[in-house]
Design a protein around this motif. Structure first.
Motif, mmCIF file in Angstrom:
data_model
loop_
_atom_site.group_PDB
_atom_site.id
_atom_site.type_symbol
_atom_site.label_atom_id
_atom_site.label_comp_id
_atom_site.label_asym_id
_atom_site.label_seq_id
_atom_site.Cartn_x
_atom_site.Cartn_y
_atom_site.Cartn_z
ATOM 1 N N LYS A 282 0.663 -1.229 0.045
ATOM 2 C CA LYS A 282 0.013 -0.024 -0.210
ATOM 3 C C LYS A 282 0.845 1.105 -0.076
ATOM 4 O O LYS A 282 0.561 2.353 -0.852
ATOM 5 N N SER A 285 2.329 1.600 -3.538
ATOM 6 C CA SER A 285 1.368 2.005 -4.261
ATOM 7 C C SER A 285 1.075 3.543 -4.171
ATOM 8 O O SER A 285 0.882 4.486 -5.133
ATOM 9 N N ASP A 286 0.818 3.854 -2.944
ATOM 10 C CA ASP A 286 0.723 5.252 -2.672
ATOM 11 C C ASP A 286 1.707 6.133 -3.149
ATOM 12 O O ASP A 286 1.503 7.429 -3.542
ATOM 13 N N ASN A 289 1.727 6.645 -6.783
ATOM 14 C CA ASN A 289 0.629 7.425 -7.258
ATOM 15 C C ASN A 289 0.644 8.953 -6.625
ATOM 16 O O ASN A 289 -0.447 9.735 -6.836
ATOM 17 N N ALA A 291 0.267 9.844 -3.742
ATOM 18 C CA ALA A 291 -0.575 10.118 -2.660
ATOM 19 C C ALA A 291 0.268 10.285 -1.367
ATOM 20 O O ALA A 291 -0.097 11.005 -0.201
ATOM 21 N N VAL A 292 1.713 9.764 -1.186
ATOM 22 C CA VAL A 292 2.720 9.959 -0.362
ATOM 23 C C VAL A 292 3.830 10.480 -1.108
ATOM 24 O O VAL A 292 4.191 10.164 -2.004
#
Length: 466
Positions: A282, A285-286, A289, A291-292
């Motif tokens: 996760k 993946s973040d 993308n 997101a992090v």
């Protein structure tokens, strides 16, 4: 040269066109024809050079051309992260081919294990596996490798360092003797050559210089005391709204400690082996993308991820192995993009950084410490030795050298103070500032509190076992 020069099957070429692949990298240009001809190969190339496509593309072309629907290729990788990454690239390249692949790795829960077994039962032309989990499957009679035509070993040096040589030899015993074997390694020490002779037949050899970092990387360093590192990280991250940053620390304990220090101010995640597999996937993946924005980890992520668009790499600790520096820096400036790499060098690591500069064939620019920071240690360059310790009491460091007893009435010499304020001969001068350094929080652990342990040649720490 373009990819059309390889005369790939139309469906494979369509996939390359759709992904925007136009010109091969040097390792692809050299390795693909050898693999297409069916010869065994030893290839030395660092991460970021496109080596995955160098072995995946010709294998996919051969499978597509033969129309094979049985297990055709086994790819061994040192970590689950790299196995997943390779599998994802295979899926992308084979979009128009109908060729299937499955990643096999340990560390997951029962659901992941059942998914892997089901994928094997339904059939896949390519298996990407970590050695430990594959041994378990073979011992349990869950796999039949009699139809295998290709064996690929990716990052063979890393697998040797992780102690997988015996496992690999066990796996080879399950394989047909009449096969093509390809070995990719970022480095080529004698142990890799000796090992390769046990499993390869009259291999061709290709080598892309390990010491070269990407042209698009701007490299610099700070000469600092350990007590200055955390505040310097905060300062650097506050200068710009970065979209993708990786911070490398020497141990997972430092990763955890620095994460606790920075998480209150920045969008950051820690990536280490104590996390469950689902958590690591996760986080990765973040990060991919966006997101992090900031990821902090050990060298396990220096070879295990392929993320385009990483703007900044910070070496919180100087790598012990110069080649690890190349791999860390290789996380940025990928796919012809630009990036920046900053390394913190404390007094006892100066000799390590000298070795890094020799490997990459250049002198890295020294940055002056920002305004408000006390003066850092003098960077000694070629004069630095493993036993040199230049310390500053105000930076929270204690000298490891034995102190001589002072005679009565003796006044401290100003020589050491003067040395601290000297500039690095090839860099910009540093100013001494009287502003005191902010004290570290008493409730949060400090990332620089743990003493560093010098690693021995050939040993790597903090790797994720499969």
């Amino acid at each position: 040269m373009s990819f059309t020069s390889f005369n790939f099957e139309p469906s494979l070429q369509d996939g390359l066109d759709a992904m925007g692949f136009d010109r091969p990298t040097p390792i692809q240009e050299m390795a693909i024809p050898v693999i297409l001809e069916g010869r065994d190969l030893i290839a030395c190339a660092q991460t970021g050079t496109g080596k995955t496509a160098a072995f995946v593309l010709p294998i996919l072309n051969k499978i597509s051309k033969s129309g094979s629907s049985t297990l055709n290729t086994l790819i061994l990788a040192p970590t689950r992260e790299l196995a997943i990454q390779i599998d994802q690239q295979i899926q992308g390249f084979s979009y128009f081919l109908g060729v299937s692949s499955v990643p096999i790795y340990g560390g997951g829960d029962g659901v992941v294990w059942e998914q892997q077994k089901k994928a094997l039962e339904t059939g896949a032309e390519i298996v990407v596996a970590t050695p430990g989990r594959l041994i378990a499957l073979l011992a349990g009679g869950k796999m039949d490798l009699s139809s295998l035509e290709h064996l690929i070993l990716d990052e063979a040096d890393r697998m040797m360092d992780m102690g997988f040589s015996d496992d690999i030899l066990k796996i080879v015993n399950y394989l047909p003797q009449n096969r093509q074997t390809v070995l990719f390694s970022a480095t080529m020490p004698p142990k890799i050559r000796q090992f390769s002779m046990k499993i390869l037949r009259n291999p061709e050899e290709i080598s892309i210089a390990i010491g070269k970092t990407a042209e698009g990387v701007t490299q610099s360093m700070y000469s600092v005391y350990d007590g200055q590192k955390e505040e310097l990280v905060r300062h650097i991250l506050s200068q710009k709204a970065y979209e993708a940053v990786i911070i490398f620390a020497s141990t997972k304990d430092k990763v955890k400690a620095l994460y606790k220090v920075l998480r209150k101010q920045f969008d950051i995640e820690a990536f280490h082996s104590d996390l469950e597999q689902v958590e690591r996937e996760k986080i990765m993946s973040d990060f991919k993308n966006k997101a992090v924005k900031i990821l902090i980890g050990t060298d396990i992520i220096s070879r295990g991820i392929d993320v385009v668009g990483i703007e900044l790499v910070i070496n919180f600790d100087t790598p012990s192995d110069p080649e690890d520096y190349v791999h860390r820096v290789g996380r940025t400036a990928r796919a012809d993009k630009e990036g920046e790499a900053i390394t913190f060098v404390n007094p006892k690591d100066q000799h390590k950084f000298v070795r890094i500069e020799k490997l990459i064939g250049m002198q890295v620019t020294q940055n002056p410490l920002p305004e408000g920071f006390e003066a850092g240690p003098v960077y000694l360059g070629e004069k630095a030795k493993a036993s040199d310790f230049v310390t500053s009491p105000s930076a929270g460091n204690k000298s490891k050298n034995k102190k001589k007893k002072k005679k009565p009435g003796h006044k401290p010499s100003g020589e050491k103070q003067a040395q601290v304020q000297e500039s690095r001969p090839r860099g910009e001068s540093q100013k001494k500032h009287s502003t005191p350094k902010p004290e570290a929080s008493k409730t949060e652990p400090t990332a620089s509190a743990e003493p560093e342990k010098p690693s021995k040649f050939g040993q790597r720490k903090n790797v994720i076992e499969s």
